[in-house]
Design a protein around this motif. Structure first.
Motif, PDB file in Angstrom:
ATOM      1  N   VAL A  48      30.773  23.117 198.863  1.00 34.29           N
ATOM      2  CA  VAL A  48      31.022  24.371 198.148  1.00 34.29           C
ATOM      3  C   VAL A  48      30.697  24.191 196.664  1.00 34.29           C
ATOM      4  O   VAL A  48      30.683  23.078 196.141  1.00 34.29           O
ATOM      5  N   VAL A  54      35.973  31.854 192.274  1.00 37.47           N
ATOM      6  CA  VAL A  54      35.411  32.109 193.601  1.00 37.47           C
ATOM      7  C   VAL A  54      34.692  30.840 194.089  1.00 37.47           C
ATOM      8  O   VAL A  54      34.564  29.861 193.362  1.00 37.47           O
ATOM      9  N   GLN A  55      34.238  30.898 195.324  1.00 36.95           N
ATOM     10  CA  GLN A  55      33.488  29.757 195.846  1.00 36.95           C
ATOM     11  C   GLN A  55      32.249  30.226 196.591  1.00 36.95           C
ATOM     12  O   GLN A  55      32.222  31.319 197.163  1.00 36.95           O
ATOM     13  N   THR A  56      31.242  29.388 196.548  1.00 39.86           N
ATOM     14  CA  THR A  56      30.018  29.617 197.304  1.00 39.86           C
ATOM     15  C   THR A  56      29.872  28.462 198.286  1.00 39.86           C
ATOM     16  O   THR A  56      29.798  27.301 197.889  1.00 39.86           O
ATOM     17  N   ARG A  57      29.840  28.767 199.572  1.00 33.19           N
ATOM     18  CA  ARG A  57      29.659  27.728 200.580  1.00 33.19           C
ATOM     19  C   ARG A  57      28.184  27.345 200.653  1.00 33.19           C
ATOM     20  O   ARG A  57      27.317  28.218 200.701  1.00 33.19           O
ATOM     21  N   PRO A  71      23.063  29.082 200.113  1.00 33.18           N
ATOM     22  CA  PRO A  71      24.434  29.578 200.260  1.00 33.18           C
ATOM     23  C   PRO A  71      24.655  30.221 201.628  1.00 33.18           C
ATOM     24  O   PRO A  71      23.711  30.670 202.283  1.00 33.18           O
ATOM     25  N   ALA A  72      25.909  30.248 202.056  1.00 35.73           N
ATOM     26  CA  ALA A  72      26.245  30.961 203.284  1.00 35.73           C
ATOM     27  C   ALA A  72      25.964  32.444 203.107  1.00 35.73           C
ATOM     28  O   ALA A  72      26.197  32.997 202.021  1.00 35.73           O
ATOM     29  N   GLY A  74      26.191  36.173 202.549  1.00 36.37           N
ATOM     30  CA  GLY A  74      27.258  37.041 202.052  1.00 36.37           C
ATOM     31  C   GLY A  74      28.122  36.431 200.974  1.00 36.37           C
ATOM     32  O   GLY A  74      28.913  37.149 200.337  1.00 36.37           O
ATOM     33  N   ASP A  75      28.005  35.120 200.733  1.00 40.89           N
ATOM     34  CA  ASP A  75      28.808  34.497 199.677  1.00 40.89           C
ATOM     35  C   ASP A  75      28.253  34.869 198.296  1.00 40.89           C
ATOM     36  O   ASP A  75      27.046  35.043 198.135  1.00 40.89           O
ATOM     37  N   PRO A  76      29.133  34.979 197.286  1.00 39.55           N
ATOM     38  CA  PRO A  76      28.650  35.247 195.923  1.00 39.55           C
ATOM     39  C   PRO A  76      27.819  34.077 195.424  1.00 39.55           C
ATOM     40  O   PRO A  76      28.070  32.926 195.788  1.00 39.55           O
ATOM     41  N   VAL A  77      26.839  34.381 194.588  1.00 36.85           N
ATOM     42  CA  VAL A  77      25.933  33.354 194.079  1.00 36.85           C
ATOM     43  C   VAL A  77      26.017  33.327 192.551  1.00 36.85           C
ATOM     44  O   VAL A  77      25.829  34.365 191.905  1.00 36.85           O
TER      45      VAL A  77
END
Length: 238
Positions: A48, A54-57, A71-72, A74-77
């Protein structure tokens, strides 16, 4: 260029860094990264990025002119210039390090005892397979190989990573153990993994510090893959 913390210290699991470039689909480029990007049969790390609450996977890596962390969906970048904290999935990385080092012990043992080169291989956390140019195997080969590999593990040999000038590295007679393979022609330096007293070869992956850290290796199966090849499947015992 991203600084390769995974090469400097494969024990790094968390670190601070800055985003140099990002795109939700193309990926994220960091100034410093401990994410192993994949290669040589070793899969890329997962983990992550933590930033601004927040976190980005990170689920994959794409290699190009840079290392692009994927990134996964839909995750925020994070945008370029954002300070982030990276964190590697420790259980996955540690298992892959043990597995990769186990494969090198296997490779060194088979080369020493049978003179066979590698024709292919693959690994996942805790299990792997390696193919050898080995037309014939003696009776009891599977158990004898498992015993020989585990004897090298018990010997607690140091595993050392070095980056050498290309000309110096090419003087090592065992530098390439994969049949029909050569180190990258455009690299002025070559990274070498030395299992002291057993195996020295070019490699870009992550490894444990000594053979004893691998744990016990089980030779699960030996398969025939054509007239010339034998496939050895192994598992790392917990």
């Amino acid at each position: 260029m991203t600084e390769r913390l995974d090469w400097i210290d494969p024990g790094v699991r968390e670190w601070d860094c800055t985003v140099l470039w990002s795109d939700p689909e193309a990926g994220i480029v960091l100034d410093r990264s401990a994410f192993y990007p994949g290669g040589g049969g070793q899969p890329p790390d997962h983990g992550v990025l933590l930033w601004e609450g927040v976190q980005t996977r990170i689920v994959d890596t794409r290699k190009g002119d840079e290392q692009y962390l994927i990134p996964a969906p839909g995750d925020p970048v994070p945008k370029a210039g954002t300070t982030v904290r990276g964190a590697i999935d420790d259980a996955r990385r540690s298992s892959l390090m043990r597995t990769h080092s186990g494969l090198h012990i296997l490779c060194g043992t088979v080369f020493r005892d049978f003179g066979a080169l590698v024709t292919g291989g693959n690994m996942q956390p805790g299990e792997a397979r390696m193919d050898f140019n080995l037309p014939e195997v003696p009776p009891g080969f599977k158990q004898a190989l498992e015993d020989a590999v585990n004897a090298e593990i018990v010997a607690d040999r140091k595993i050392v990573a070095r980056v050498l000038p290309r000309a110096e590295a090419l003087e090592i007679p065992t530098l390439v153990r994969t049949q029909d393979a050569l180190p990258p022609l455009d690299h002025p330096e070559i990274r070498v993994i030395d299992i002291v007293g057993l195996d020295v070869q070019a490699d870009g992956g992550t490894h444990v510090a000594s053979t004893a850290q691998v744990g016990r290796v089980e030779v699960v199966k030996v398969e025939s893959k054509g007239r010339q090849n034998r496939r050895v499947r192994i598992r790392i015992a917990d």
